[in-house]
Design a protein around this motif. Structure first.
Motif, short mmCIF file in Angstrom:
data_model
loop_
_atom_site.label_atom_id
_atom_site.label_comp_id
_atom_site.label_asym_id
_atom_site.label_seq_id
_atom_site.Cartn_x
_atom_site.Cartn_y
_atom_site.Cartn_z
N GLU A 685 0.83 -1.21 0.00
CA GLU A 685 0.00 0.00 0.00
C GLU A 685 0.86 1.26 0.00
O GLU A 685 0.53 2.25 -0.65
CB GLU A 685 -0.90 -0.01 1.24
N ASN A 686 1.99 1.24 0.67
CA ASN A 686 2.88 2.40 0.74
C ASN A 686 3.50 2.70 -0.64
O ASN A 686 3.66 3.85 -1.03
CB ASN A 686 3.97 2.15 1.78
N ARG A 687 3.84 1.63 -1.42
CA ARG A 687 4.43 1.86 -2.76
C ARG A 687 3.41 2.50 -3.70
O ARG A 687 3.72 3.42 -4.44
CB ARG A 687 4.91 0.52 -3.35
N ILE A 688 2.15 2.05 -3.65
CA ILE A 688 1.11 2.63 -4.51
C ILE A 688 0.89 4.10 -4.16
O ILE A 688 0.81 4.96 -5.06
CB ILE A 688 -0.20 1.84 -4.37
N ALA A 689 0.84 4.41 -2.87
CA ALA A 689 0.61 5.80 -2.46
C ALA A 689 1.78 6.69 -2.86
O ALA A 689 1.59 7.84 -3.26
CB ALA A 689 0.40 5.85 -0.93
N SER A 690 3.04 6.18 -2.80
CA SER A 690 4.21 6.97 -3.18
C SER A 690 4.21 7.30 -4.66
O SER A 690 4.56 8.42 -5.08
CB SER A 690 5.50 6.22 -2.81
N ASP A 691 3.81 6.35 -5.54
CA ASP A 691 3.74 6.62 -6.98
C ASP A 691 2.72 7.72 -7.29
O ASP A 691 2.98 8.62 -8.09
CB ASP A 691 3.36 5.33 -7.72
N LEU A 692 1.56 7.63 -6.66
CA LEU A 692 0.52 8.65 -6.90
C LEU A 692 0.98 10.02 -6.43
O LEU A 692 0.74 11.03 -7.11
CB LEU A 692 -0.77 8.25 -6.18
N ASN A 693 1.66 10.07 -5.34
CA ASN A 693 2.11 11.36 -4.80
C ASN A 693 3.17 11.98 -5.72
O ASN A 693 3.18 13.19 -5.94
CB ASN A 693 2.68 11.14 -3.39
N GLU A 694 4.08 11.18 -6.31
CA GLU A 694 5.13 11.72 -7.20
C GLU A 694 4.51 12.31 -8.45
O GLU A 694 4.92 13.39 -8.93
CB GLU A 694 6.10 10.59 -7.55
N GLN A 695 3.50 11.65 -9.01
CA GLN A 695 2.83 12.18 -10.21
C GLN A 695 2.15 13.52 -9.89
O GLN A 695 2.21 14.47 -10.67
CB GLN A 695 1.80 11.17 -10.71
N ARG A 696 1.47 13.62 -8.73
CA ARG A 696 0.76 14.85 -8.36
C ARG A 696 1.74 16.00 -8.14
O ARG A 696 1.50 17.13 -8.59
CB ARG A 696 -0.04 14.60 -7.08
#
Length: 1002
Positions: A685-696
């Motif tokens: 779950e932490n890896r998915i949230a980190s990818d979304l945050n980098e794109q934003r």
């Protein structure tokens, strides 16, 4: 009383034990504590001893224990109201450092129901003293003179000198109003004399101020001042005209000089404006550039905000890239660990099965243990129940109930006959008592009826005598008032104030009457009326009291006759014969009655015991059979449980250890698996949230950078349009709001000042076009000379007018003071004469309050003489000595010799008789004159030892007369002969453990 005087412990003295004995003797050896009884009453009411020689705190008993607290409680009644006062004097207990404070409490107990609190009237020394004084109508000193005649004290009034007797009577009769009147008249006379002297001094001071002797001379001085004022007024008018002309010339010249001065100032201002012109142009140009810079300020502020936002977005994007790389590495590591733990599933399942098997085995072991214990308990209970059953059976066989029942029935018949005989015998006794009571009551009613008739006749005669005395007093009072009014009218003089209404005219003065009544005759008539009324009141009350006693006697006799209606046909002797026959029969059956009670009790107890044992036997048999079946059933169950468990695991501790090991292994495997699974899910779950945050964050950075570039290009264009070379030139022109406002106001003010200076110069030039500059110094000097001349004459005129006005006011004041002086002199002379008469320095040579005390003393001596004559067989009477007018000396008049002699020559017996008569009469007059409540109790302390037998007989007759009038008389004495006269005694018995008090009624 508790720990009071010679009474060590709590001593209760209940005067209700006297009953109808209105005269009693308080008897005991000297020092036993007779007077302490009176001290306790006075301490309770007023906090003082009966002789006023000791303080309340000095009465603590020397014999009392260290813990006992000295305390007095007094119950008393006033009419229909009852009260209780309790007082604890201030005292210091042994071995105690802190003293106990003075405490007192007054309660009203009238009509207080049982268990209900009494009404609190007051606490505290001052409040309770005020309440007691209002209830009794007497102060402490008056109470001791009226109710308690203390040892050696009630002779003081008889033997005292005139001055001491005056002080005693002044306190008892409270003649403070008369003394206050004397003092008020003296003060008023002194104040009026002081005021008269003050007025005379004021008049002389005002006359001496103007060196005048009389009022006429002062008026002549006022006329001379008026003539001087009239002579100076023409010169004052001329000086005023000259001054006004000089002032007018000076004012005109000053106005012209002011115009020339304005022209000079305008020319100077024009020269300064020409010099400052370059500076004004530079300020105007700088203001214009500052206004343009203020227009561009908002764009630069917006550019700064966009730059800050771009830097923040850059930092956030870089941080998101780092977190994304870390989250990917952690997720891959957690997924590998999770795959390893999933491969150990068979290991975890085997551990779980081992735990379930161990739990089932331990349950069976516990069940086996309980079954063994229950089997042993049941076998023991079965043995006990069988033994108890056999014991109960033996007790039932030992009872002999039929024989006891036969003996009880034999006694029952005798008891029934005994009850009937006792009832008849009791009724015969009651009939005899009621017949005797009826005979006594009828005799008492006959005697009471005769006494009521006699009392009614005496009351009727007393009422007629009182009516005659009242009519005689009224007639004498009217004649006395008429004679006083006529005497006062004969002293009136024309044009003099009436002492009654203050009028100066007396058109209808009252005539003098031929027959007059003296004040002494009026007093005699008043005393006769009061004596007659007192006799009528006593006789009427006695008749009413007797009638009230007769009515309940008659009602009781009627009730008895109604109750005895069936037996009145038999004589008392016949009833007594029936009673004797019943007593003979009663004796015969009493022996059987006594046996009947014991047999009946034995039968009932045995029957009850047999019934209880039979019930117990049945219950015990059922319990024994039930337990026997349960023992067999429990043995079968125990054998089945032992077969289901291996022999080496019958102990619960071994199975428990095996279960604990299996649980720990299974729990360890499960914790490792769950922890690995949680770490893998969290990492994913932490890896998915980190990818979304980098794109934003990357998208936000690109947007902010585009906005910053657009704003920078817009500002470059605006700087060129507004004539700014670069950003530094813009920042130089940009001012703070306060500085910009100050520069703008300065430029506007400079432009306005240029216009005003030009306008002022043109107006000043036009104003002086046809004028010449005047000589101001010469004109000012002329005006000063004229003004000084006018001021000098004006001051002389004002001073003369002020002197005349002040003299006129002083003349009016002297006239007013002279009129007041004459009036005050007349009033002062009158008040001086009244004060002298009231204080005894006038013609009568007797003070007002001493005259009133002499009147009261005459009234006391008149009543005392009546008692003294009764005690001395009409030989002695007390009189007030006539040698000194208005004096308070007392003398004894001897009817045998026809001469009077002073009280100092009395023998011991004569002194006691006279003092007793005087003290008793003084108490009655004090109560009558002060408006106090009538107190029905009097105590007389000692003095009877000085009387011979005949005098003692007469003194006791006097005290018995007080008793007959409803008063309670207590005589305190150690004289043994008094016991023959007084059957009721309060005996004081001293001992080493303290005194005791008890009532003895012979």
């Amino acid at each position: 009383m508790t720990a009071f005087g010679p009474y060590k412990d709590t001593q209760v003295v209940n005067f209700d034990e006297l009953g109808e004995n209105g005269l009693f003797l308080l008897h005991g050896p000297t020092g036993a504590g007779k007077t302490s009884i009176l001290d306790a009453i006075c301490v309770a009411l007023f906090g003082e001893s009966s002789g006023d020689e000791r303080k309340a705190k000095e009465f603590r008993s020397d014999l009392a224990s260290d813990q006992a607290v000295t305390r007095v409680e007094f119950d008393f009644s006033m009419g229909q109201r009852t009260f209780t006062i309790s007082r604890q004097p201030s005292q210091t207990l042994p071995n105690k450092k802190t003293p106990l404070l003075h405490e007192v409490e007054l309660l009203e107990t009238t009509a207080v129901a049982s268990g209900q609190p009494a009404k609190l009237l007051g606490t505290g020394v001052g409040a309770v003293e005020k309440q007691i004084t209002e209830l009794l109508g007497l102060t402490g000193s008056q109470f001791r003179q009226v109710v308690i005649l203390p040892q050696g004290k009630f002779r003081e009034l008889l033997t005292a000198d005139s001055k001491t007797r005056e002080e005693v009577l002044r306190v008892l009769f409270n003649t403070s109003d008369q003394a206050q009147l004397e003092k008020s008249l003296k003060n008023m006379a002194s104040e009026n004399k002081t005021e008269t002297t003050r007025l005379h001094d004021l008049i002389q001071t005002l006359l001496q101020r103007y060196e005048a002797v009389t009022l006429t001379e002062l008026g002549g001085k006022l006329g001379k001042l008026g003539a001087d004022i009239e002579s100076i007024e023409p010169d004052l008018k001329v000086a005023k005209g000259v001054r006004e002309a000089a002032k007018s010339q000076l004012d005109a010249a000053s106005r012209v000089a002011e115009l020339f001065l304005k022209l000079e100032k305008a020319e100077e201002a024009q020269r300064r404006l020409i010099e400052e012109a370059p500076q004004r142009h530079a300020q105007t140009h700088f203001l214009e550039m500052a206004r343009r810079a203020r227009g561009l300020e908002s764009e630069f502020i917006r550019l700064g905000g966009l730059s800050d936002r771009l830097q923040k977005a850059q930092k956030q994007w870089e941080e998101a890239l780092k977190k994304c790389a870390q989250a990917t590495a952690l997720a891959e590591e957690a997924e590998a660990a999770y795959q390893l733990e999933q491969n150990r599933e068979s290991e975890r399942e085997a551990a779980s099965q081992q735990v379930r098997a161990s739990e089932e085995l331990i349950r069976k072991v516990a069940e086996l243990k309980k079954a063994v214990e229950a089997h042993q308990t049941l076998r023991f209970e079965h043995q006990q129940a069988h033994a108890l059953y056999e014991e109960v059976q033996r007790k039932v066989d030992g009872l002999n109930l039929p024989d006891l029942e036969t003996r009880f029935q034999e006694s029952e018949h005798a008891q029934n006959r005994l009850d009937w005989i006792q009832s008849r015998h009791k009724r015969q006794l009651e009939l005899l008592e009621e017949r005797h009571a009826l005979n006594l009551l009828e005799g008492q009613i006959l005697r009471q009826q005769q006494e009521v008739e006699t009392a009614n006749d005496q009351a009727a005669r007393a009422e007629r005598h009182w009516a005659i005395a009242k009519r005689e007093h009224g007639e004498r009072r009217m004649r006395f008032l008429d004679s006083q009014i006529g005497r006062l009218a004969s002293t009136l003089k024309p044009n003099e104030h009436c002492p009654v209404c203050g009028a100066l005219e007396h058109p209808h003065p009252a005539p003098q009457t031929a027959s007059s009544v003296t004040e002494e005759q009026l007093q005699q008539a008043q005393l006769a009326e009061e004596e007659a009324y007192e006799v009528f009141r006593q006789q009427g009350g006695r008749a009413s009291q007797m009638m009230g006693e007769l009515i309940p006697l008659t009602e009781r006799a009627t009730v008895l006759r109604d109750r005895l209606a069936d037996s009145l046909t038999l004589s008392v002797g016949e009833i007594d014969l029936q009673r004797q026959a019943l007593e003979s029969q009663l004796h015969e059956v009493q022996l059987l009655s006594e046996q009947r009670d014991s047999r009946r009790q034995m039968y009932l107890e045995t029957h009850e015991k047999e019934r209880g044992l039979s019930e117990q036997l049945e219950i015990q048999l059922a319990v024994t059979k039930s337990l026997e079946g349960r023992v067999q059933e429990q043995a079968t169950q125990l054998a089945r449980l032992r077969q289901a468990i291996p022999a080496d695991l019958h102990e619960q501790e071994v199975v428990g250890q095996q279960l604990e090991i299996a649980k720990r292994q299974h729990a360890s495997l499960m914790r490792v698996f769950e922890l690995t699974q949680q770490r893998w899910q969290a990492a994913r779950e932490n890896r998915i949230a980190s990818d979304l945050n980098e794109q934003r964050e990357r998208t936000l950075h690109e947007t902010e950078e585009s906005h910053w570039r657009e704003q920078r290009e817009k500002i470059q264009t605006l700087l060129q349009t507004n004539d700014f070379k670069d950003r530094q030139a813009y920042e130089h022109a940009l001012l703070q709001p306060e500085a910009f406002q100050a520069l703008e106001e300065q430029v506007i003010a400079s432009e306005r000042n240029v216009g005003e200076v030009d306008s002022t110069w043109h107006h000043a030039q036009a104003a002086v076009a046809h004028l010449e500059r005047p000589e101001l110094n010469l004109l000012s000097e002329r005006f000063t000379q004229a003004d000084q001349m006018y001021d000098s004459l004006l001051q002389q005129h004002s001073k003369l007018k002020a002197d005349a006005e002040r003299l006129s006011q002083d003349l009016a004041e002297v006239t007013r003071l002279e009129s007041q002086f004459q009036q005050k002199s007349q009033v002062s002379n009158l008040l001086t004469e009244l004060a002298a008469n009231a204080s005894g320095k006038g013609g009568a040579r007797i003070s007002y309050h001493r005259y009133v005390l002499a009147y009261y003393l005459d009234e006391v001596l008149r009543l005392a003489s009546i008692r003294l004559k009764a005690m001395t067989r009409e030989r002695y009477e007390l009189r007030r000595s006539k040698d000194e007018k208005g004096g308070l000396e007392i003398e004894l008049f001897d009817h045998h010799t026809g001469r009077a002699r002073p009280t100092r020559s009395f023998s011991g017996g004569e002194s006691f008789q006279a003092a007793l008569a005087l003290a008793l009469s003084l108490g009655e007059v004090v109560q009558h004159r002060t408006g106090a409540h009538y107190l029905e109790t009097v105590f007389i302390d000692e003095g009877f030892g000085s009387l011979d037998s005949e005098a003692l007989d007469l003194a006791m007759e006097c005290l018995a007369e007080l008793q007959e009038h409803g008063r309670l008389v207590g005589v305190i004495s150690h004289v043994q002969e008094l016991q023959q006269y007084i059957p009721a005694r309060l005996e004081i018995i001293p001992s080493q453990q303290g005194s005791k008090a008890r009532f003895v009624i012979v």
